[in-house]
Scaffold this motif. Sequence first.
Motif, PDB file in Angstrom:
ATOM      1  N   ILE A  73       0.824  -1.210   0.000  1.00 49.03           N
ATOM      2  CA  ILE A  73       0.000   0.000   0.000  1.00 49.03           C
ATOM      3  C   ILE A  73       0.856   1.257   0.000  1.00 49.03           C
ATOM      4  O   ILE A  73       0.330   2.358  -0.182  1.00 49.03           O
ATOM      5  N   TYR A  74       2.175   1.113   0.199  1.00 53.05           N
ATOM      6  CA  TYR A  74       3.078   2.257   0.146  1.00 53.05           C
ATOM      7  C   TYR A  74       3.846   2.334  -1.175  1.00 53.05           C
ATOM      8  O   TYR A  74       4.775   3.132  -1.305  1.00 53.05           O
ATOM      9  N   ALA A  75       3.458   1.537  -2.127  1.00 51.51           N
ATOM     10  CA  ALA A  75       4.101   1.594  -3.439  1.00 51.51           C
ATOM     11  C   ALA A  75       3.762   2.915  -4.125  1.00 51.51           C
ATOM     12  O   ALA A  75       2.705   3.506  -3.877  1.00 51.51           O
ATOM     13  N   PRO A  76       4.650   3.397  -4.993  1.00 46.50           N
ATOM     14  CA  PRO A  76       4.365   4.642  -5.717  1.00 46.50           C
ATOM     15  C   PRO A  76       3.049   4.543  -6.480  1.00 46.50           C
ATOM     16  O   PRO A  76       2.740   3.518  -7.096  1.00 46.50           O
ATOM     17  N   GLY A  77       2.280   5.610  -6.433  1.00 40.26           N
ATOM     18  CA  GLY A  77       1.035   5.664  -7.193  1.00 40.26           C
ATOM     19  C   GLY A  77      -0.182   5.118  -6.478  1.00 40.26           C
ATOM     20  O   GLY A  77      -1.306   5.242  -6.989  1.00 40.26           O
ATOM     21  N   VAL A  78      -0.001   4.522  -5.296  1.00 43.31           N
ATOM     22  CA  VAL A  78      -1.157   4.000  -4.564  1.00 43.31           C
ATOM     23  C   VAL A  78      -1.887   5.163  -3.890  1.00 43.31           C
ATOM     24  O   VAL A  78      -1.281   5.969  -3.189  1.00 43.31           O
ATOM     25  N   ASP A  79      -3.208   5.229  -4.108  1.00 42.93           N
ATOM     26  CA  ASP A  79      -4.024   6.302  -3.555  1.00 42.93           C
ATOM     27  C   ASP A  79      -4.448   5.939  -2.132  1.00 42.93           C
ATOM     28  O   ASP A  79      -5.128   4.929  -1.923  1.00 42.93           O
ATOM     29  N   PRO A  80      -4.065   6.747  -1.118  1.00 36.93           N
ATOM     30  CA  PRO A  80      -4.465   6.440   0.259  1.00 36.93           C
ATOM     31  C   PRO A  80      -5.975   6.342   0.448  1.00 36.93           C
ATOM     32  O   PRO A  80      -6.449   5.604   1.308  1.00 36.93           O
ATOM     33  N   VAL A  81      -6.728   7.088  -0.352  1.00 33.27           N
ATOM     34  CA  VAL A  81      -8.192   7.029  -0.238  1.00 33.27           C
ATOM     35  C   VAL A  81      -8.694   5.632  -0.572  1.00 33.27           C
ATOM     36  O   VAL A  81      -9.594   5.096   0.092  1.00 33.27           O
ATOM     37  N   ASN A  82      -8.097   5.016  -1.590  1.00 36.57           N
ATOM     38  CA  ASN A  82      -8.489   3.648  -1.945  1.00 36.57           C
ATOM     39  C   ASN A  82      -8.085   2.661  -0.851  1.00 36.57           C
ATOM     40  O   ASN A  82      -8.808   1.697  -0.569  1.00 36.57           O
ATOM     41  N   VAL A  83      -6.932   2.907  -0.237  1.00 33.01           N
ATOM     42  CA  VAL A  83      -6.490   2.051   0.867  1.00 33.01           C
ATOM     43  C   VAL A  83      -7.495   2.117   2.010  1.00 33.01           C
ATOM     44  O   VAL A  83      -7.889   1.099   2.583  1.00 33.01           O
ATOM     45  N   ARG A  84      -7.955   3.315   2.321  1.00 35.14           N
ATOM     46  CA  ARG A  84      -8.880   3.485   3.452  1.00 35.14           C
ATOM     47  C   ARG A  84     -10.256   2.914   3.156  1.00 35.14           C
ATOM     48  O   ARG A  84     -11.019   2.634   4.088  1.00 35.14           O
ATOM     49  N   ALA A  85     -10.581   2.740   1.887  1.00 35.21           N
ATOM     50  CA  ALA A  85     -11.827   2.051   1.552  1.00 35.21           C
ATOM     51  C   ALA A  85     -11.713   0.553   1.834  1.00 35.21           C
ATOM     52  O   ALA A  85     -12.693  -0.098   2.200  1.00 35.21           O
ATOM     53  N   MET A  86     -10.501   0.007   1.685  1.00 33.73           N
ATOM     54  CA  MET A  86     -10.279  -1.409   1.944  1.00 33.73           C
ATOM     55  C   MET A  86     -10.051  -1.694   3.420  1.00 33.73           C
ATOM     56  O   MET A  86     -10.312  -2.804   3.890  1.00 33.73           O
ATOM     57  N   VAL A  87      -9.537  -0.701   4.139  1.00 31.93           N
ATOM     58  CA  VAL A  87      -9.157  -0.892   5.544  1.00 31.93           C
ATOM     59  C   VAL A  87      -9.892   0.156   6.374  1.00 31.93           C
ATOM     60  O   VAL A  87      -9.486   1.316   6.438  1.00 31.93           O
ATOM     61  N   GLY A  88     -10.977  -0.263   7.017  1.00 24.82           N
ATOM     62  CA  GLY A  88     -11.777   0.659   7.807  1.00 24.82           C
ATOM     63  C   GLY A  88     -11.206   0.852   9.202  1.00 24.82           C
ATOM     64  O   GLY A  88     -10.443   0.027   9.702  1.00 24.82           O
ATOM     65  N   MET A  89     -11.599   1.953   9.838  1.00 28.98           N
ATOM     66  CA  MET A  89     -11.082   2.288  11.174  1.00 28.98           C
ATOM     67  C   MET A  89     -12.235   2.637  12.107  1.00 28.98           C
ATOM     68  O   MET A  89     -13.119   3.427  11.760  1.00 28.98           O
ATOM     69  N   VAL A  90     -12.210   2.043  13.295  1.00 25.89           N
ATOM     70  CA  VAL A  90     -13.144   2.378  14.371  1.00 25.89           C
ATOM     71  C   VAL A  90     -12.313   3.001  15.488  1.00 25.89           C
ATOM     72  O   VAL A  90     -11.343   2.395  15.964  1.00 25.89           O
ATOM     73  N   PHE A  91     -12.710   4.186  15.931  1.00 21.13           N
ATOM     74  CA  PHE A  91     -11.877   4.955  16.841  1.00 21.13           C
ATOM     75  C   PHE A  91     -12.241   4.707  18.307  1.00 21.13           C
ATOM     76  O   PHE A  91     -13.220   4.044  18.630  1.00 21.13           O
ATOM     77  N   GLN A  92     -11.415   5.304  19.171  1.00 24.61           N
ATOM     78  CA  GLN A  92     -11.525   5.070  20.605  1.00 24.61           C
ATOM     79  C   GLN A  92     -12.876   5.518  21.143  1.00 24.61           C
ATOM     80  O   GLN A  92     -13.519   4.804  21.906  1.00 24.61           O
ATOM     81  N   ARG A  93     -13.310   6.698  20.750  1.00 22.89           N
ATOM     82  CA  ARG A  93     -14.611   7.197  21.192  1.00 22.89           C
ATOM     83  C   ARG A  93     -15.598   7.147  20.035  1.00 22.89           C
ATOM     84  O   ARG A  93     -15.246   7.487  18.902  1.00 22.89           O
ATOM     85  N   PRO A  94     -16.832   6.728  20.304  1.00 24.34           N
ATOM     86  CA  PRO A  94     -17.833   6.684  19.236  1.00 24.34           C
ATOM     87  C   PRO A  94     -17.969   8.054  18.578  1.00 24.34           C
ATOM     88  O   PRO A  94     -18.045   9.074  19.270  1.00 24.34           O
ATOM     89  N   ASN A  95     -17.985   8.077  17.249  1.00 24.23           N
ATOM     90  CA  ASN A  95     -18.038   9.359  16.546  1.00 24.23           C
ATOM     91  C   ASN A  95     -19.067   9.341  15.418  1.00 24.23           C
ATOM     92  O   ASN A  95     -18.725   9.624  14.265  1.00 24.23           O
TER      93      ASN A  95
END
Length: 259
Positions: A73-95
């Motif tokens: 996912i750190y290869a040149p040309g990889v879009d972080p937005v696309n990475v975040r679509a594949m890898v979701g995040m749930v945070f410490q406090r409900p938001n």
Amino acid sequence: MSKRIDARNLNVYYSKFLAVEDVNINIEPRSVTAFIGPSGCGKTTFLRTINRMHEVIPGAYAEGELLLDGDNIYAPGVDPVNVRAMVGMVFQRPNPFPTMSIRDNILAGHRLNGARMSRSEADDIVERSLRGSNLWNEVKDRLDRPGSGLSGGQQQRLCIARTIAVSPDVILMDEPCSALDPISTLAIEDLINDLKEEYTVVIVTHNMQQAARVADKTAFFNIAGTGKPGKLIEYDDTSTIFSNPANEETQNYISGRFG
């Protein structure tokens, strides 16, 4: 859905400061992995590299490789937005988004991405996601009410539903129960066990009993002192980490001698 995660010689920086040093780890798909360790040891920083969330901090970057099913996912040309679509995040406090209804919270990711869907398609996504987070029966009759009106535990499950609505492969959780009461914590832990049937789940927790309850494998991070980088000290089956760790630092931490 569900991807294998491989970190290879991964170093994480905040400008010139090396925050996490030389992480090598292999996380199997359809499993729960817990990151434990004292505050400031880099476990949350490393978690955020798995979907490139650390990059939202100015000057933050990573060196090395982070592979999802073999793709860096750190290869040149990889879009972080696309990475975040594949890898979701749930945070410490409900938001949950405070001005949005429960329904609109679930659909927010699709609408942010400009997706077009019929009313029935949207209804299906909402029901599937809320059922997937074990929240459907509690909110099905009030989908148009604000998500912020739910209890803390329900809000956290709503955030999990919002995450799975966009069909990620990996779900990251940063201390998802730290702000919750014991009953809500149990509900989230039960949900984590259900989620691993479809997703790769990685959780940061300061609660070692929680790690022992929910995780298939556990990674112990530590830090040598102020200004030093965090390091992955030991990674093994959770039962081994808590009963027969190979490293003395791990033993000292889980026995309460520091941290």
